[in-house]
Write an enzyme that holds these catalytic residues in place. Structure first.
Site: not given
Length: 308
Positions: A14, A138
């Site tokens: 990401k 996350d």
């Protein structure tokens, strides 16, 4: 017929296109606002079912910590589901560690999604997300599986619709302990909250990817909307972050650190610009010890359809 194995499962990285620290809870956790996207730089995992209930990890490239997030993810799903099955989890690491790109969290999410199918649990995403949240800030984003405006401590996600984008991503040799950044006296913790397009609101509960996505104008992102509040304290403890940002800035006219670092990225334009700047199929002449890659944004996680 029961599945025996799942091979070549992707665990994408990401990028945080911006990351603002907007407050701090009484328990010390920082409150964030960030725009998370997925990119096509990934680790690869293979899962094989075991009937003896054992959970074992096999490192195909670099050696990982003995009890990493992947094993913890497998264990938490095994315990929550009550299954008697186990698994061999093989990991080929391609993502750099200590980069702020969510590699370990993404691996854990792929384990949750993969074992959900391999073990025949077929749990919906809403049932997997609390397990993901227990593993780290996350991990829920990767289980959620869509580009998202993320709030709170990572548990509040609103899907966003973005135009396809290209990025040059560089990880310098140094890595930065996340705790040192969040504990820094240089870290600003009172950035004003933002509202994109006037339509994103805080989610009271964990969202679902099927929720209508908020459209983000390309011009907003092309202009480098927002900033990363963690970048200044990261540069103070790691000069390579500043050097990598300057290196990309000179080539593409923009740069920003992702997450808590030390990886940085630039938005890149036309194919002509990229080919002239990063020749040989996108392999740049990086300083010694640095790794880098030209990446494309992903519209969704490769395993998005593996949980309803």
């Amino acid at each position: 017929m029961s599945l025996l194995a799942l091979y070549d499962l992707q665990a994408p990285a990401k990028l945080n296109l911006f990351l603002h620290v907007v407050g701090r809870r009484a328990d010390g956790y920082h409150l964030l606002e960030s725009l998370f996207i997925l990119i096509d730089w990934s680790d690869t995992l293979h899962l094989e079912r075991r009937s003896d209930g054992l959970l074992q990890r096999h490192d195909l490239t670099e050696t990982l910590p003995a009890d990493d997030l992947c094993l913890r993810a497998a264990r938490v799903l095994q315990t929550a589901s009550g299954t008697t099955l186990g698994a061999d989890v093989s990991i080929a690491k391609h993502l750099p560690s200590g980069a702020g790109m969510g590699g370990g969290s993404s691996d854990a999410a792929t384990v949750l999604l993969g074992l959900n199918r391999l073990w025949g649990l077929n749990w919906p995403r809403q049932r997997l997300l609390p397990l993901a949240q227990s593993l780290g800030a996350d991990v829920p984003f990767f289980v959620f599986g869509r580009p998202s405006f993320v709030q709170g401590i990572g548990e509040q996600m609103t899907p966003v619709e973005l135009e396809p984008q290209r990025f040059a991503v560089v990880k310098p040799h140094a890595s930065i302990p996340t705790a040192s950044i969040f504990g820094s006296p240089m870290l600003r913790r009172d950035t004003a909250s933002v509202i994109l397009m006037g339509s994103i609101e805080s989610a009271a509960n964990l969202a679902t990817p099927e929720r209508e996505a908020t459209k983000i104008p390309a011009a907003c992102l092309a202009g480098g909307f927002g900033h990363n509040d963690l970048q200044l304290p990261a540069e103070a403890v790691c000069s390579e972050v500043r050097e990598a940002c300057s290196w990309l800035q000179a080539q593409f006219g923009n740069s920003r650190m992702t997450g808590s670092g030390s990886a940085v990225f630039s938005r890149v334009g036309s194919d002509e610009l990229v080919s002239s700047t990063w020749p040989q199929d996108g392999a740049p002449a990086l300083p010694c010890g640095w790794v880098g890659r030209l990446c494309r944004s992903l519209p969704e996680h490769p395993l998005l359809g593996w949980a309803s």
